[in-house]
Structures are given as structure tokens and as C-alpha cells.
Design a protein around this motif. Structure first.
Motif, short mmCIF file in Angstrom:
data_model
loop_
_atom_site.label_atom_id
_atom_site.label_comp_id
_atom_site.label_asym_id
_atom_site.label_seq_id
_atom_site.Cartn_x
_atom_site.Cartn_y
_atom_site.Cartn_z
N UNK A 79 6.71 -13.70 3.26
CA UNK A 79 5.94 -12.98 2.25
C UNK A 79 6.50 -11.57 2.07
N UNK A 80 6.85 -10.93 3.19
CA UNK A 80 7.38 -9.58 3.11
C UNK A 80 8.72 -9.53 2.41
N UNK A 81 9.62 -10.46 2.74
CA UNK A 81 10.97 -10.45 2.18
C UNK A 81 10.93 -10.61 0.66
N UNK A 82 10.26 -11.65 0.20
CA UNK A 82 10.23 -11.92 -1.24
C UNK A 82 9.25 -10.99 -1.97
N UNK A 83 8.22 -10.55 -1.24
CA UNK A 83 7.24 -9.66 -1.85
C UNK A 83 7.81 -8.32 -2.24
N UNK A 84 8.75 -7.83 -1.45
CA UNK A 84 9.36 -6.54 -1.75
C UNK A 84 10.10 -6.59 -3.09
N UNK A 85 10.82 -7.67 -3.32
CA UNK A 85 11.51 -7.84 -4.60
C UNK A 85 10.51 -7.86 -5.76
N UNK A 86 9.42 -8.59 -5.57
CA UNK A 86 8.39 -8.66 -6.62
C UNK A 86 7.79 -7.29 -6.90
N UNK A 87 7.51 -6.54 -5.83
CA UNK A 87 6.96 -5.20 -6.01
C UNK A 87 7.89 -4.33 -6.85
N UNK A 88 9.18 -4.37 -6.51
CA UNK A 88 10.14 -3.54 -7.21
C UNK A 88 10.27 -3.94 -8.67
N UNK A 89 10.42 -5.24 -8.92
CA UNK A 89 10.57 -5.71 -10.30
C UNK A 89 9.31 -5.39 -11.12
N UNK A 90 8.15 -5.66 -10.55
CA UNK A 90 6.91 -5.38 -11.28
C UNK A 90 6.75 -3.90 -11.59
N UNK A 118 0.83 -1.21 0.00
CA UNK A 118 0.00 0.00 0.00
C UNK A 118 0.86 1.26 0.00
N UNK A 119 1.89 1.28 0.83
CA UNK A 119 2.75 2.46 0.89
C UNK A 119 3.54 2.63 -0.40
N UNK A 120 4.04 1.53 -0.94
CA UNK A 120 4.83 1.60 -2.16
C UNK A 120 3.98 2.12 -3.32
N UNK A 121 2.75 1.62 -3.43
CA UNK A 121 1.87 2.07 -4.51
C UNK A 121 1.51 3.53 -4.34
N UNK A 122 1.20 3.95 -3.11
CA UNK A 122 0.91 5.36 -2.87
C UNK A 122 2.11 6.24 -3.21
N UNK A 123 3.29 5.76 -2.87
CA UNK A 123 4.53 6.49 -3.19
C UNK A 123 4.72 6.61 -4.70
N UNK A 124 4.51 5.51 -5.42
CA UNK A 124 4.67 5.53 -6.88
C UNK A 124 3.61 6.41 -7.55
N UNK A 125 2.47 6.57 -6.92
CA UNK A 125 1.42 7.44 -7.45
C UNK A 125 1.68 8.92 -7.14
N UNK A 126 2.73 9.18 -6.41
CA UNK A 126 3.10 10.57 -6.14
C UNK A 126 2.41 11.19 -4.94
N UNK A 127 1.75 10.40 -4.13
CA UNK A 127 1.10 10.95 -2.95
C UNK A 127 2.14 11.31 -1.89
N UNK A 128 1.82 12.32 -1.10
CA UNK A 128 2.72 12.78 -0.05
C UNK A 128 2.56 11.90 1.19
N UNK A 129 3.63 11.22 1.58
CA UNK A 129 3.62 10.32 2.74
C UNK A 129 4.47 10.96 3.84
N UNK A 187 8.92 -1.89 -12.58
CA UNK A 187 9.68 -1.50 -13.77
C UNK A 187 8.82 -1.56 -15.03
N UNK A 188 7.75 -2.32 -14.99
CA UNK A 188 6.93 -2.53 -16.18
C UNK A 188 5.56 -1.85 -16.08
N UNK A 189 5.44 -0.94 -15.12
CA UNK A 189 4.17 -0.24 -14.94
C UNK A 189 4.35 1.26 -15.15
N UNK A 190 3.28 1.88 -15.58
CA UNK A 190 3.25 3.34 -15.68
C UNK A 190 2.28 3.84 -14.61
N UNK A 191 2.76 4.72 -13.76
CA UNK A 191 1.96 5.20 -12.63
C UNK A 191 1.48 6.63 -12.89
#
Length: 256
Positions: free
Chosen positions: A231-242, A196-207, A244-248
Motif C-alpha cells: 500500500x505504501x509503495x504504490x500509494x506514494x505514486x498515487x499521492x504524487x500524481x493526484x 498525512x505528512x504529504x498533505x500537511x506539507x502541501x498545505x504549507x504547514x511547518x514540519x 498534480x490536479x489539486x490546488x492546495x
């Protein structure tokens, strides 16, 4: 019976599973805050009677206490998503909180998170254990170190300027939850908080991080498990890699 007006611009979402020792007290503590909050309990069919206690509180505080009962233990992330959607269906709620039921998050900190969003310009206010050092009470040292370094790991991988990425004490402005693709949130455990925080950050919201003191639960049983950390350890890597292929979209630019 409560005589406080039922109108409120904020709601505090609290997921529960077997929290009969805490749920009445946490509801009372939230309702006692000067920001006139409503409370939404998301209960995952607790066998200990948590929901029955909440219904008693609903009778004491009509229109201020609400309950969503689910059929089973479906995960922390899905509980919050259900709560977010419930809140978004009700236009009065401009500020939407998430917090734990066990008093590890001090209800007295709710006004500071609220103020950070309402007056301080934050889109997301995070109750942070680590922004001013390590503010954790009654945790074993091993768990403190694991949590602290997990947040550091998230910061390094994601480049988010957040010291406590796994924090579960958060205030969102309504527009953030309206913008984020809630149906696409992947994680169900504590990695949900990072996503949730990563997505909000990528969307440009002020945290913004608001320092809090985190106190380990006194009553009831912790829901933490090794699978959650995995889940948290491996999930962070997945979030970051994914990412790279998204436009926010950039909601930060829209505010300028």
C-alpha cells in the motif's frame, strides 16, 4: 486514584488491537510525563480484553484516560481519524499526538515533540528514526533497510524534506487537523502516515523532525504485513500524481 488536574492542552491518541501486555504500562508512562497529557485509546474490539484494562485505568485516572471502542479491526488510519475527530470536538486540546501502544515509541520523547510545536514554531513534529542516521533498536537488518529506503523513496517521489515519512510518532497542532480534509484521507494502513505528512506539507504547514530512538516491541505481536508495504509503495505514486490536479491552500503564507 490520580490527583493531577484533568485540564490539559494535549492528548495522546493510541490505537490498540490485542495489546493487553502493554496498554496499562503505556498509559501510566504517558501520564507520568511532565506535560500533563490526557490519553485516548482507540480499541478495535480486541478479543484479548485490552478495553477492559483501559476501563480500569479510566477509574484510576478520571477525565485523563478516555476510550473509544470500535466494532472491529478497521485499520490504523481510520483509528487515528476517529481519534483526531474526537480531539477536535474538545477545544482544550491544542496539541494532538499519535503514538504506538507497544513502547516502540518512547513516552519520554513526548515532551520534546510537544516543545517543538509549542515553543519551536512547528505545526507538525515528527519523531524521526532517520534524521540523525539510523536510530532503530532490535529490528532485523532486512526490516531496517526496507524502512530506511522506503522513507528515501518517499522523499524522492514526493519531494518532501522529511527523512522519516512513515513515522507514527507525531504531534500535530490543532489548526493542522482542523485544516486537513480528514474525510478524504484514502489510506488505512501505514501509508496513512505518509498521506498525512504529504498533505500537511502541501498545505504549507511547518514540519519539523525530532530525533528519537525506535525500539522494536518486546511484548505482544507486530501488526506489520506485506500488504502494508505494498500500500505504501504504490500509494506514494498515487499521492504524487493526484497532487498534480489539486490546488492546495497555503497556510505557510498565512503565518507570515
Amino acid at each position: 486514584m490520580s490527583t493531577t488536574p484533568s485540564t490539559a492542552d494535549n492528548v495522546v491518541i493510541i490505537p490498540t488491537y490485542n495489546e493487553k501486555e502493554n496498554v496499562a504500562a503505556i498509559i501510566d508512562a504517558v501520564l507520568a510525563q511532565p506535560i500533563n497529557s490526557h490519553v485516548l485509546i482507540i480499541d478495535d474490539n480486541s478479543p484479548d480484553g485490552t478495553a477492559a484494562i483501559v476501563r480500569q485505568k479510566m477509574e484510576e485516572h478520571p477525565e485523563r484516560v478516555h476510550l473509544v471502542e470500535r466494532k472491529g479491526k478497521l485499520g490504523l488510519g481510520t483509528a487515528y481519524i476517529a481519534g483526531f475527530k474526537w480531539a477536535l470536538e474538545r477545544p482544550q486540546y491544542e496539541y494532538i499526538f499519535e503514538m504506538d501502544a507497544d513502547f516502540s515509541h518512547d513516552p519520554n520523547a513526548l515532551p520534546e515533540l510537544y516543545k517543538a510545536c509549542k515553543e519551536g514554531g512547528a505545526d507538525v513534529a515528527v519523531g524521526s528514526r532517520y534524521v540523525t542516521g539510523v536510530n532503530v533498536v532490535n529490528w532485523p537488518m532486512g526490516r531496517v533497510l526496507m524502512s530506511f529506503y522506503a522513507s528515501a523513496y518517499v522523499r524522492i517521489v514526493t519531494r518532501m524534506p522529511i527523512h522519516d515519512a512513515t513515522a507514527g510518532f507525531v504531534c500535530y497542532r490543532r489548526r493542522v487537523l482542523q485544516a486537513l480534509p480528514l474525510d478524504e484521507v484514502k489510506f488505512k494502513g501505514y501509508a496513512f502516515q505518509i498521506e498525512m505528512k504529504f498533505t500537511a506539507y502541501k498545505y504549507g504547514f511547518k514540519i519539523v523532525e525530532v530525533p528519537i530512538i525506535f525500539i522494536n516491541r518486546v511484548l505482544g505481536t507486530s501488526k506489520m504485513s506485506s500488504g502494508i508495504f505494498s500500500e505504501g509503495f504504490f500509494g506514494v505514486m498515487r499521492l504524487k500524481v493526484n497532487s498534480w490536479f489539486k490546488k492546495y491552500p497555503d497556510y505557510g503564507k498565512e503565518q507570515q
